[in-house]
Design an enzyme around this catalytic site. Structure first.
Site, mmCIF file in Angstrom:
data_model
loop_
_atom_site.group_PDB
_atom_site.id
_atom_site.type_symbol
_atom_site.label_atom_id
_atom_site.label_comp_id
_atom_site.label_asym_id
_atom_site.label_seq_id
_atom_site.Cartn_x
_atom_site.Cartn_y
_atom_site.Cartn_z
ATOM 1 N N ASP A 1 0.853 -1.183 0.000
ATOM 2 C CA ASP A 1 0.000 0.000 0.000
ATOM 3 C C ASP A 1 0.895 1.241 0.000
ATOM 4 O OD1 ASP A 1 -1.774 2.052 0.470
ATOM 5 O OD2 ASP A 1 -2.895 1.001 2.025
ATOM 6 N N HIS A 2 0.862 2.010 -1.096
ATOM 7 C CA HIS A 2 1.773 3.136 -1.251
ATOM 8 C C HIS A 2 1.402 4.321 -0.353
ATOM 9 C CE1 HIS A 2 5.110 5.099 -2.857
ATOM 10 N NE2 HIS A 2 4.888 5.018 -4.157
ATOM 11 N N ARG A 3 0.246 4.268 0.293
ATOM 12 C CA ARG A 3 -0.136 5.358 1.180
ATOM 13 C C ARG A 3 0.657 5.330 2.488
ATOM 14 N NH1 ARG A 3 -6.431 4.159 1.504
ATOM 15 N NH2 ARG A 3 -5.485 2.117 1.903
#
Length: 488
Positions: free
Chosen positions: A460-462
């Protein structure tokens, strides 16, 4: 469950059934003489007679993602007497089949939802009576509930022809309202948000409307029919003069096949099972998460040698990989973090490795809880028990929905590389390919053959960035290349 008088409780091996009681208002107060009173009856007390009590057995919520359940089998039959804590019915949730128990004594008076059929969470699936005298009343109540569902289907054909038809649907609820009045309080009303808005706007008693949607759901058209409002479909009929011009009709006919593709000859339509529907829903939700993927080669000569040594003791390669991933996550907690609302993320104290397992008719992820704290042998025993329960669909909710990191291993099938889809709410998932002999060159330019496997991680790039994930993979590779720490 929804805001209902019933709540799904958990005890012993499975969750408890939810009940709602309804009392008969037909009872009159009894005049019973107090102890020591004379026969003159001057000293008497008004003690109300005990009212008949019929409890509705609701479909429980067996997991946080469950919206409806399927009745696999009724353990008890109509007329059987139940004791507190006794299994009554087996319900198939979106992940597993679970025995559901009762926390009330009584008699199973009527079964509303038979085996093989589904019902939304909170819907009544059976009725429980306290005494044999109440069974007849319970059966009548169950029959009225079952009749209230097919009525919209039988009345739907005559609705198109006449404009007076919108006034026909309201009369059927009237006779139904009299028997249902016994349990009107606990009855769960399932309606769409727009239908509730229309009911308030047109001052329609939504409790008296019989829904024509799936599982009795009240739709906006049901509210409009109850309010005497004609459907808007006839208004679209004046637009039908389009056929007068041949060109637009040709265009319309050309667009029609694009909307609904014709079936392929010889094909068979197979509806999703409850588990497949849950997997489909989760995979669609995962598309809204921005992810990135990183691949990393890992030398496995030492790990393969350790596996051959521990294999006779029941240790599998999947358990070794799960243990190595858990030890790496302990040093890189951000990869073990979770983000569920898109506004914040949580650092998890527990390292729970969810491992994807293919079962008949679906996919499930049993969870090795606190995998970093258990030794390799206890972890192997735990994993063996989880797989056995997964095959028989007996996993408890905390055994499949508490994962903080997921591992998917297809190396056993000879797959050299693949990308896994990130489960909703988790920070990362690791896809492990097969270990294969590979020609490598050392710093001096000498060639040798070593076993290597490719590990792909979707994150998850967040909450996870490239440097964090690269550091985690480097730590994981070091543990795999020198796996003696796995047995400590």
């Amino acid at each position: 469950m929804a805001a209902s008088p019933s709540t799904a409780s958990t005890a012993r091996s499975g969750p408890l059934l939810s009940f709602s009681s309804s009392f008969s208002s037909a009872s009159r107060p009894l005049l019973l003489p107090l102890p020591g009173c004379r026969s003159s009856g001057r000293r008497t007390a008004r003690i109300p007679a005990i009212s008949a009590k019929i409890r509705e057995i609701f479909m429980p919520a067996l997991s946080s993602t469950m919206t409806e359940g399927k009745i696999v089998s009724w353990v008890k039959a109509e007329g059987d007497r139940l004791s507190k804590g006794e299994s009554v019915v087996v319900v198939e949730s979106d992940k597993a089949d679970m025995d559901v128990e009762t926390f009330y004594d009584g008699i199973l008076a009527a079964i509303v939802v038979p085996e093989g059929e589904s019902a939304p969470v909170g819907a009544p699936i059976g009725l429980l009576a306290e005494t044999e005298e109440e069974i007849a009343l319970a059966k009548a109540q169950a029959q009225s509930q079952s009749q209230s569902q097919p009525q919209p289907q039988t009345q739907s054909p005559p609705s198109p022809p006449a404009g007076s038809v919108p006034s026909r649907p309201p009369p059927p609820p009237a006779p139904v309202a009299t028997p249902v009045a016994v349990s009107e309080g606990p009855r769960k009303i399932v309606a769409t948000p727009y239908a509730k808005k229309l009911a308030k706007q047109h001052k329609v008693d939504i409790a008296s409307v019989v829904g024509s949607g799936p599982n009795g759901r009240i739709t906006p058209s049901d509210i409009e029919a109850a309010a005497g409002i004609q459907p808007k479909k006839p208004a679209s009929s004046p637009a039908a003069p389009v056929p007068q011009s041949s060109a637009p009709s040709a265009g319309a006919s050309a667009k029609a096949p694009a909307a609904t593709l014709p079936p392929i000859p010889g094909s068979t339509l197979v509806p999703f099972t409850t588990m497949q529907a849950a997997v489909s829903k989760n995979m669609v939700e995962s598309l809204s998460v921005p992810t990135f993927r990183v691949g990393y080669p890992v030398t496995t000569n030492a790990l393969d040698a350790l596996y051959e040594k521990l294999k006779p003791k029941g240790v599998t390669m999947t358990v070794l990989l799960a243990k190595a991933a858990a030890m790496a996550l302990a040093k890189h907690p951000v990869v073990n973090a979770t983000c569920k609302d898109g506004k914040s993320f949580t650092y998890n104290e527990s390292i729970n490795i969810a491992v994807a397992v293919a079962i008949d008719g679906g996919l499930i992820t049993p969870v090795l809880q606190d995998a970093d704290k258990l030794d390799i042998y206890l972890l192997s025993q735990t994993w063996k028990g989880l797989v056995k329960k997964a095959r028989t669909k007996q996993l408890q909710p905390n055994e499949y929905n508490s994962g903080t990191f997921t591992l998917s291993n297809l190396g056993m099938f000879g797959v050299d590389r693949f990308d896994a889809i990130l489960p909703p709410g988790q920070g990362a998932i690791m896809a492990v390919g097969a270990s294969k002999p590979t020609v490598v060159a050392d710093a001096d330019g000498f060639f040798s053959v070593k076993s290597k496997m490719l590990v792909n991680v979707t994150a998850d790039h967040r909450i996870i960035y490239g440097a964090d994930l690269a550091a985690f993979l480097q730590t994981f590779a070091k543990i795999v290349e020198d796996p003696e720490s796995l047995t400590l």
